[in-house]
Design a protein around this motif. Structure first.
Motif, mmCIF file in Angstrom:
data_model
loop_
_atom_site.group_PDB
_atom_site.id
_atom_site.type_symbol
_atom_site.label_atom_id
_atom_site.label_comp_id
_atom_site.label_asym_id
_atom_site.label_seq_id
_atom_site.Cartn_x
_atom_site.Cartn_y
_atom_site.Cartn_z
ATOM 1 N N GLU A 264 3.218 -7.489 -6.948
ATOM 2 C CA GLU A 264 3.659 -6.246 -6.309
ATOM 3 C C GLU A 264 3.780 -5.113 -7.319
ATOM 4 O OE1 GLU A 264 5.049 -9.154 -5.798
ATOM 5 O OE2 GLU A 264 5.859 -9.376 -3.775
ATOM 6 N N MET A 265 4.009 -5.465 -8.579
ATOM 7 C CA MET A 265 4.161 -4.419 -9.596
ATOM 8 C C MET A 265 2.807 -3.953 -10.115
ATOM 9 S SD MET A 265 7.298 -6.138 -11.642
ATOM 10 C CE MET A 265 8.662 -6.816 -10.690
ATOM 11 N N ASP A 266 1.743 -4.514 -9.553
ATOM 12 C CA ASP A 266 0.394 -4.223 -10.027
ATOM 13 C C ASP A 266 0.258 -4.618 -11.490
ATOM 14 O OD1 ASP A 266 -2.254 -3.313 -9.712
ATOM 15 O OD2 ASP A 266 -1.759 -1.415 -10.688
ATOM 16 N N GLU A 267 0.922 -5.710 -11.850
ATOM 17 C CA GLU A 267 0.831 -6.218 -13.213
ATOM 18 C C GLU A 267 0.074 -7.542 -13.247
ATOM 19 O OE1 GLU A 267 1.636 -4.994 -16.111
ATOM 20 O OE2 GLU A 267 2.620 -3.177 -15.448
ATOM 21 N N GLU A 268 -0.405 -7.976 -12.099
ATOM 22 C CA GLU A 268 -1.148 -9.235 -12.012
ATOM 23 C C GLU A 268 -2.084 -9.100 -10.820
ATOM 24 O OE1 GLU A 268 1.232 -12.941 -12.451
ATOM 25 O OE2 GLU A 268 0.173 -13.631 -10.672
ATOM 26 N N PRO A 269 -3.303 -9.628 -10.929
ATOM 27 C CA PRO A 269 -4.219 -9.521 -9.781
ATOM 28 C C PRO A 269 -3.671 -10.292 -8.574
ATOM 29 C CG PRO A 269 -5.388 -10.214 -11.778
ATOM 30 C CD PRO A 269 -3.925 -10.283 -12.082
ATOM 31 N N PRO A 270 -4.115 -9.922 -7.373
ATOM 32 C CA PRO A 270 -3.634 -10.605 -6.172
ATOM 33 C C PRO A 270 -4.064 -12.071 -6.176
ATOM 34 C CG PRO A 270 -5.528 -9.220 -5.671
ATOM 35 C CD PRO A 270 -5.121 -8.902 -7.074
ATOM 36 N N HIS A 271 -3.252 -12.922 -5.583
ATOM 37 C CA HIS A 271 -3.633 -14.325 -5.405
ATOM 38 C C HIS A 271 -4.489 -14.404 -4.141
ATOM 39 C CE1 HIS A 271 0.319 -15.562 -7.675
ATOM 40 N NE2 HIS A 271 -0.379 -14.643 -8.307
ATOM 41 N N ASP A 272 -4.804 -15.652 -3.739
ATOM 42 C CA ASP A 272 -5.634 -15.797 -2.543
ATOM 43 C C ASP A 272 -4.900 -15.300 -1.302
ATOM 44 O OD1 ASP A 272 -7.627 -16.835 -4.025
ATOM 45 O OD2 ASP A 272 -7.192 -18.936 -3.569
ATOM 46 N N LEU A 273 -5.686 -14.861 -0.333
ATOM 47 C CA LEU A 273 -5.147 -14.409 0.951
ATOM 48 C C LEU A 273 -4.345 -15.555 1.580
ATOM 49 C CD1 LEU A 273 -5.534 -11.883 2.762
ATOM 50 C CD2 LEU A 273 -7.554 -12.969 3.701
ATOM 51 N N ASP A 274 -3.136 -15.276 2.018
ATOM 52 C CA ASP A 274 -2.247 -16.303 2.554
ATOM 53 C C ASP A 274 -2.854 -16.956 3.807
ATOM 54 O OD1 ASP A 274 0.263 -17.734 2.806
ATOM 55 O OD2 ASP A 274 0.654 -16.433 4.525
ATOM 56 N N ARG A 275 -3.006 -18.255 3.763
ATOM 57 C CA ARG A 275 -3.650 -18.982 4.869
ATOM 58 C C ARG A 275 -2.876 -18.859 6.168
ATOM 59 N NH1 ARG A 275 -7.673 -22.939 3.992
ATOM 60 N NH2 ARG A 275 -7.250 -23.816 6.034
ATOM 61 N N GLU A 276 -1.535 -18.949 6.041
ATOM 62 C CA GLU A 276 -0.708 -18.905 7.239
ATOM 63 C C GLU A 276 -0.905 -17.569 7.969
ATOM 64 O OE1 GLU A 276 3.493 -19.098 6.479
ATOM 65 O OE2 GLU A 276 3.963 -19.689 8.546
ATOM 66 N N ALA A 277 -0.937 -16.477 7.186
ATOM 67 C CA ALA A 277 -1.109 -15.155 7.793
ATOM 68 C C ALA A 277 -2.463 -15.046 8.473
ATOM 69 C CB ALA A 277 -0.956 -14.066 6.721
ATOM 70 N N VAL A 278 -3.492 -15.580 7.812
ATOM 71 C CA VAL A 278 -4.829 -15.540 8.407
ATOM 72 C C VAL A 278 -4.798 -16.286 9.735
ATOM 73 C CG1 VAL A 278 -7.223 -16.308 8.151
ATOM 74 C CG2 VAL A 278 -6.016 -15.336 6.191
ATOM 75 N N GLU A 279 -4.086 -17.420 9.755
ATOM 76 C CA GLU A 279 -4.079 -18.205 10.982
ATOM 77 C C GLU A 279 -3.325 -17.516 12.115
ATOM 78 O OE1 GLU A 279 -3.379 -22.296 9.816
ATOM 79 O OE2 GLU A 279 -5.419 -22.258 8.974
ATOM 80 N N ILE A 280 -2.247 -16.832 11.776
ATOM 81 C CA ILE A 280 -1.526 -16.111 12.840
ATOM 82 C C ILE A 280 -2.414 -14.986 13.386
ATOM 83 C CG2 ILE A 280 0.546 -14.809 13.444
ATOM 84 C CD1 ILE A 280 1.922 -16.201 11.037
ATOM 85 N N ALA A 281 -3.060 -14.262 12.469
ATOM 86 C CA ALA A 281 -3.931 -13.165 12.918
ATOM 87 C C ALA A 281 -5.077 -13.711 13.774
ATOM 88 C CB ALA A 281 -4.474 -12.397 11.714
ATOM 89 N N LEU A 282 -5.613 -14.864 13.359
ATOM 90 C CA LEU A 282 -6.687 -15.472 14.151
ATOM 91 C C LEU A 282 -6.168 -15.903 15.521
ATOM 92 C CD1 LEU A 282 -8.578 -17.645 11.508
ATOM 93 C CD2 LEU A 282 -9.527 -15.749 12.834
ATOM 94 N N THR A 283 -4.937 -16.405 15.541
ATOM 95 C CA THR A 283 -4.339 -16.806 16.812
ATOM 96 C C THR A 283 -4.263 -15.613 17.757
ATOM 97 O OG1 THR A 283 -3.065 -18.503 15.684
ATOM 98 C CG2 THR A 283 -2.278 -17.835 17.848
ATOM 99 N N VAL A 284 -3.786 -14.479 17.221
ATOM 100 C CA VAL A 284 -3.737 -13.262 18.040
ATOM 101 C C VAL A 284 -5.136 -12.931 18.544
ATOM 102 C CG1 VAL A 284 -3.364 -10.763 17.957
ATOM 103 C CG2 VAL A 284 -1.691 -12.306 16.903
ATOM 104 N N ALA A 285 -6.115 -13.001 17.625
ATOM 105 C CA ALA A 285 -7.491 -12.652 17.979
ATOM 106 C C ALA A 285 -7.999 -13.547 19.100
ATOM 107 C CB ALA A 285 -8.384 -12.768 16.751
ATOM 108 N N LEU A 286 -7.761 -14.844 18.972
ATOM 109 C CA LEU A 286 -8.270 -15.770 19.978
ATOM 110 C C LEU A 286 -7.557 -15.581 21.316
ATOM 111 C CD1 LEU A 286 -8.688 -18.979 17.774
ATOM 112 C CD2 LEU A 286 -10.483 -17.423 18.574
ATOM 113 N N MET A 287 -6.277 -15.221 21.265
ATOM 114 C CA MET A 287 -5.530 -15.018 22.509
ATOM 115 C C MET A 287 -6.082 -13.833 23.303
ATOM 116 S SD MET A 287 -1.646 -15.772 21.301
ATOM 117 C CE MET A 287 -0.820 -15.592 22.864
ATOM 118 N N ILE A 288 -6.654 -12.856 22.593
ATOM 119 C CA ILE A 288 -7.205 -11.723 23.343
ATOM 120 C C ILE A 288 -8.726 -11.784 23.366
ATOM 121 C CG2 ILE A 288 -5.212 -10.221 22.996
ATOM 122 C CD1 ILE A 288 -6.732 -8.824 20.787
ATOM 123 N N GLU A 289 -9.230 -12.971 23.112
ATOM 124 C CA GLU A 289 -10.669 -13.256 23.215
ATOM 125 C C GLU A 289 -11.525 -12.350 22.343
ATOM 126 O OE1 GLU A 289 -11.468 -13.519 27.361
ATOM 127 O OE2 GLU A 289 -10.502 -15.477 27.477
#
Lengths: 442, 634
Positions: B84-109
């Motif tokens: 967050e301090m921009d003192e280290e590169p970002p880690h991998d995209l959080d899997r859990e967040a991707v899955e929730i977003a995908l869940t939303v996506a699938l729910m609205i087809e």
């Protein structure tokens, strides 16, 4: 041809060729009932050959998988982005003249507009044009020497850099700034510290930990600090200019022989080891921190000694180190080995025969510590005394990296073992500090 | 004034952002949590505008930078790491967040993308330490169904939340970086909503989809609605940060009014014959006019040897005070722009004078000085010459824009449904790839797994709530829309308190408390569960809940038992109750004798007055009835 399909290979390349679509073209991809439209974007060289990347109208990129039913059609020619640097600010001739030599690295890099990758592409004059504040500090004489990631820099680049710096000093520069990648910045700064003796003006190496294309880059503040010091600082030594903390507030100047990159990613990655930084700058004001330093003196005659010999190795001792490592250096005709020993300067006794052999064949073997902080002392324990008796040269509080560079430089001056040992142990560029003071952060 | 929205060509698009309830942030392992105590870490940064992919520099960003704006960031160790301090590169995209977003996506087809590419969206107001926000498209297309209508969705994004602004003092802006990096899902509709009511309905429907995942954060500020609003002949206006659903239609109504009235102003100026070239950047130093002024602001400026700078706006008189929408005037728009460009406190203009202790005489002198004649207007600013000049440049630009109608801009929503100028609309080329995060392939297998265990859709869930918990439809809907849906199920599952009581308490009672100014947000879920546990075990009664919640909101983190003790709500034992009723019967001997069992109602009221919140009403009536029977039999 390859360039036009940057990053694409195999299947993806095939379908793009068939559609006669080039990077920057607007394409329409249809697959079963789905359709996508956007600008064809290059693909990372490490990506697979089953996806095509397009920039959607919203500005987002997305990767689209190619299946047997995928159809690609070029529907328009996009405008290919070109980079136009802003106009150079007008120079003020009455200001001190500062040379900026660019060797590459993050500080001289920007995003490739087509691939998004960070590339060492920004010329020194680009740097100047995107940091217009520099025009208020000095008149800039910019030169691109190399465009190298710093891990690709070798002794021959040190030689060339030192010679170039000498040229600029001879031409009347009030100071020289060298833009350099941070990974091996401290090696280069040590090399220049030995190669450029009797300096009349400051030589300032500067790097950055965040590429210059990012709004949060430390490149601009570091560069401004470096140019300010090059033009007006009272010292005439080789130093590294980088952030003191994680704030964009103070820039500190570390002595070229005493600095080390200590963090993989932080802005304040450089530390002065076993000493304080020589000076710092805050709100454009330079404060000297070192008591003793070589003062700026325009009429002092530079002594240039730019030669290095690469036949020197740095060996880090670790439990179970195979002595054959040392023996292979003997066989390959190396002239010297810097040992990075444990604690006060020790290596396991199973390495003793190999070390003895190296010294007997006329190699210089010298000791530093892997502790990073502190001074070695080989008289405290038996094994240290044994190594001394064998003829290992103790190097006090010198950094192992600096010791490596110094020994390379020493063999650039002489090939005689005894003369080499004499120069190695002589304090040439403050690589030894006589006193070590207590510091809070160690 | 009623507006025929289809006649004026209203088009609204929604972007609904919702914080996800993940274990970690989007690009690092920090807890997605806000801190309340003092910061443990502070640092200062400057953000420098860089060239976009097209080699352009955003002029507004460059301007801010040249003003020497510094950003003071605050952090704690728990809520921020080097990322967050921009003192280290970002880690991998959080899997859990991707899955929730995908869940939303699938729910609205919607159709998930084949490969996710993380982008950087340039934002250099300091709200992101990097100077850009990381964002990526997760899915394209899909639709939200409300009633008969199918609203097409453009895309579903996953992005990092920004730091939260804490202060702005002079040239230093303060931000806390705890919120930075909390995952946000965004659903963006096409601009196909044609009335304020429709927009609100669709926003509610999207919010219901989010809640149906059971994986979203709740509380004020966890859902934020951005609106893109345009009318025919007006302009596309982006309104950021509407926090309450109920405000959406009001914000749209106000924006429509504002645009209509700006068009009226354009017509009025045309009639008055004003042309662009008439509005000149000719700024006059009028400090001498105010040498003796009683206006506090100007007094101070004169004392500090700063300047009062004025400009004539030809034939703009009376238009600056014209109300665009309730509480919004052209003069105020100019003031916001002056604040942005000049970092000044505000502006003065002739339409509002005399005011601020500026006299009629001073105004006359000013008008004479400026050679102003009706119906001209004068705007003046008191600050350093540089700031005042920048402020007035903003004002004249806004005046010239008024000749064209509605200028495109980004506005911020205020809690009362009005909006204010935030900044010019960002240029198109502000996105470039985030090279530190490699593209992520979405496998069919992963999607199938998610598809197989999608949560119930809102309507199904409603039915489920009604059937399983035997509550009526109104309560079920309230529970579902209240964001307390999950908590409701936990409480009913863990305690024996009736579902209807729990539902009513979580919706109506809490809502009423909120209305009365109780900060319900401060009471944690765990505490609410504990209250119901104590109701269940008989240590307190449901009538005491409002008082307990009120107390807990003022004593953050305290134990529920502490509230009961402190409020004197300790339960009355049966023995105590028996004695109390015995005393009461003696005190009211006459009444009992006179009315016998008929005295029950009156007596019950008296007992309840004394014991409310400390004993169950059922027990009181039981004991009282028995005692009355006994005494009647005597």
């Amino acid at each position: 041809m390859r360039k036009e399909f940057a990053g694409y290979k195999g299947r993806a390349l095939q379908v793009l060729k068939k559609a006669e679509a080039e990077i920057g073209d607007i394409i329409r991809i249809t697959r079963d009932k789905e359709a996508y439209e956007g600008v064809l974007i290059p693909r990372s060289e490490y990506g697979d050959d089953k996806h095509i990347v397009i920039k959607l109208q919203s500005g987002y990129n997305t990767g689209i998988k190619i299946t047997s039913t995928t159809n690609i059609k070029k529907i328009g020619t996009g405008t290919k982005p070109t980079f136009t640097p802003p106009p150079l600010p007008t120079q003020k001739p009455h200001l001190p003249k500062v040379a900026i030599i660019s060797t590459g690295g993050t500080i001289a890099s920007r995003v490739d507009y087509r691939t998004g990758a960070v590339r060492p592409a920004l010329s020194a004059s680009d740097l100047y044009s995107v940091v217009p504040e520099l025009s208020q500090i000095a008149t800039i004489d910019a030169e691109i020497l190399f465009s190298l990631f710093s891990e690709n820099i070798t002794t021959k680049h040190w030689t060339e850099t030192a010679t170039t710096v000498a040229k600029h000093i001879k031409n009347g520069a009030a100071g020289v700034v060298i833009a350099h990648g941070t990974d091996t910045l401290a090696y280069t700064s040590a090399a220049l510290s030995f190669a450029l003796q009797e300096l009349s003006v400051p030589v300032i190496l500067v790097g950055s930990q965040r590429s210059a294309d990012r709004p949060s880059s430390d490149a601009a503040t570091n560069l401004i600090g470096a140019v300010k010091a090059a033009s007006t600082a009272p010292f005439a030594e080789v130093v590294i200019a980088m952030h003191e903390t994680i704030s964009d507030k103070t820039i500190v100047f570390h002595r070229g022989t005493k600095a080390r990159k200590c963090h993989t990613s932080r802005r304040d990655t450089f530390r002065s080891i076993n000493t304080t930084p020589i000076a710092k700058i805050e709100d454009e004001k330079i404060t000297m921190l070192a008591e003793h330093y070589q003062k700026r003196h325009p009429s002092r005659q530079l002594v240039l000694k730019p030669n290095f010999d690469e036949k020197v190795a740095l060996v880090k001792f670790h439990p179970g180190l195979n002595p054959e490592t040392i023996e292979s250096y003997i066989e390959k005709g190396y002239r010297g080995i810097i040992l990075e020993g444990t604690g006060l300067g020790h290596v396991g006794n199973y390495c003793f025969p190999a070390i003895r052999k190296a010294i007997e064949t006329g190699m210089v073997v010298a000791m530093t510590s892997q502790c990073i902080w502190g001074r070695i002392d080989m008289n405290v324990y038996d094994q240290g005394r044994d190594l001394l008796a064998m003829g290992v040269t103790p190097l006090e509080d010198m950094l192992s990296e600096t010791a490596l560079v110094k020994l390379m430089w020493v063999f650039g001056q002489t090939k005689d073992t005894e003369e080499a040992k004499r120069i190695l142990t002589q304090n040439t560029a403050n690589e030894f500090s006589p006193r070590t003071l207590l510091k809070e952060d160690e | 004034m009623s507006v025929n929205y289809s006649e004026i060509g209203l088009k609204v698009g929604l972007e609904i952002h919702q914080q996800l309830d993940t274990k970690t942030k989007l690009f690092c392992s920090c807890r997605p949590k806000l801190f309340k105590k003092e910061p443990e870490i502070t640092f200062i940064r400057q953000l420098r505008p860089t060239q976009s992919e097209l080699g352009q520099i955003d002029p507004a960003a460059l301007f801010e930078f040249q003003k020497g704006v510094k950003i003071l960031y605050e952090a704690t160790k728990e809520t921020a790491c080097l990322v967050e301090m921009d003192e280290e590169p970002p880690h991998d995209l959080d899997r859990e967040a991707v899955e929730i977003a995908l869940t939303v996506a699938l729910m609205i087809e919607a159709k998930p993308v084949d490969e996710i590419h993380v982008m950087r969206k340039t934002v250099i107001d300091g709200s992101n330490t990097t100077g850009f926000q990381r964002t990526c498209i997760i899915a394209l297309g899909g639709a939200i169904i409300t009633g008969e209508k199918k609203i097409p969705i453009q895309h579903i994004d996953l992005e990092e939340d920004a730091a939260r602004k804490t202060e702005e003092e002079g040239s230093t802006i303060g931000y806390r970086i705890d919120r930075l990096g909390i995952p946000l899902v965004e659903v963006a509709t096409a601009p196909v909503l044609y009335s304020p009511q429709e927009a609100e309905k669709v926003a509610l429907a999207i919010g219901r989809i989010y809640r149906a995942t059971g994986k979203v954060r709740r509380g004020l500020g966890t859902i934020r609605q951005d609106l893109n609003i345009s009318i025919r002949d007006g302009a596309l206006i982006e309104i950021k940060g509407v926090q309450e659903l109920e405000l959406i239609s009001k914000v749209i109504e106000n924006e429509v009014q504002r645009q209509l009235n700006l068009l009226r102003i354009k017509e009025a100026l045309k009639k008055r014959g004003v042309e662009e070239k008439d509005v000149a950047d000719e700024f006059v130093d009028v400090t001498s006019v105010f040498k003796q002024t009683r206006c506090k602001v100007i007094q101070r400026v004169v004392k500090e040897h700063k300047t009062v700078l004025a400009v004539r706006l030809p034939r703009f008189g009376s238009l600056l005070r014209m109300e665009l929408a309730p509480g919004m005037r052209l003069g105020a728009e100019m003031a916001d722009i002056a604040r942005f460009w000049g970092r000044v406190g505000g502006i003065f203009h002739s339409d509002e004078m005399p005011a601020y202790r500026i006299t009629k005489e001073e105004m006359n002198r000013l008008k004479g000085f400026m050679k102003v004649e009706p119906p001209d207007a004068v705007v003046f600013v008191a600050d350093t010459l540089e700031n005042a000049t920048d402020a007035l440049k903003g004002v004249t630009q806004r005046a010239r824009d008024a000749l064209k109608g509605v200028p495109e801009e980004t506005r911020g929503a205020k809690p009362d449904g009005t909006t204010r100028y935030l900044r010019p609309r960002p240029g198109a080329a502000r996105m470039y790839p985030e090279t530190d995060v490699p593209p992520i392939r979405l496998s069919g297998e992963r999607l199938e797994k998610l598809r197989a265990c999608l949560p119930e859709l809102p309507e199904q869930r409603l039915k489920h709530l009604m059937e399983e918990y035997e509550i009526n439809q109104k309560l079920a809907r309230q529970v579902f829309d209240s964001e307390y849906g999950d908590l409701f199920e936990v409480i009913v599952g863990e305690t024996g308190v009736s579902a209807t009581v729990v539902a009513a308490m979580l919706t109506e009672t809490l809502k009423a408390l909120k209305r009365d100014g109780v900060d319900v947000e401060k009471v944690a879920d765990e505490q609410i569960i504990e209250i119901f546990r104590l109701v269940d075990s008989g240590e307190t009664v449901k009538e005491a809940i409002p008082e307990i919640v009120g107390w807990l909101s003022k004593h953050e983190g305290a134990a529920v038992r502490g509230a009961i003790e402190d409020l004197g709500l300790g339960m009355i034992s049966r023995e105590e109750l028996e004695l109390m009723i015995e005393d009461l019967l003696i005190e009211n001997r006459d009444l009992v004798e006179e009315r016998g069992k008929g005295a029950f109602g009156a007596l019950m009221g008296m007992v309840m007055d004394r014991v409310r919140g400390r004993v169950k009403a059922k027990l009181v009536s039981e004991v009282l009835r028995r005692r009355l029977n006994e005494s009647g039999g005597r």
